[in-house]
Design a protein around this motif. Structure first.
Motif: not given
Length: 140
Positions: A26, A95, A102
């Protein structure tokens, strides 16, 4: 759409370190550094992790933010939006709907017709030229 679920070791073997850091960790690439920031070639942007089609080049626009930006995904089910409260901010994370990687965030300050700005990381995507076959899902 079938979900792609891999172990951490499989993701690490499949992705470059930068792709892994963004898609699985992420992360966010520094502004102005992504390879697709100034790209204008016709085609489709697909997930670098699984090959899922995400955005068409015709939806790309110059947002001045330092990341590639799009007004909408290829289809409503191409991406998943998740509330993100990390770093003390309130944002909507984007996403990949297939592999849960991500991609970036979406903001309500884009141009018409949607008014949305899908602010994506170049490392999370690959560009497939117009007319070239899209890899089958999972071929990322």
């Amino acid at each position: 759409m079938d979900k792609l679920i891999l172990s951490d070791a499989e993701w690490r073997a499949r992705l470059t370190p930068e792709q892994y850091q963004v898609l699985r960790g992420h992360g966010t690439e520094p502004p102005g550094t992504g390879c697709f920031l100034g790209t204008h070639e016709p085609g489709t942007y697909v997930c670098a992790g699984c090959g899922n089609p995400l955005f068409r080049s015709g939806e790309k626009f110059e947002s001045g933010t330092g990341w590639p930006s799009f007004t909408r995904p290829v289809s409503p089910d191409a991406v998943v939006e998740v509330h993100d409260r990390s770093y003390g901010m309130r944002r909507t994370e984007v996403r990949c709907a297939r592999c849960d990687g991500h991609l970036g965030h979406v903001f309500p300050d884009g141009p018409p017709p949607t008014g949305l700005r899908y602010c994506m990381n170049s490392a999370a995507m690959r560009h497939v030229a117009e007319g070239a076959p899209l890899d089958p899902p999972g071929a990322g």
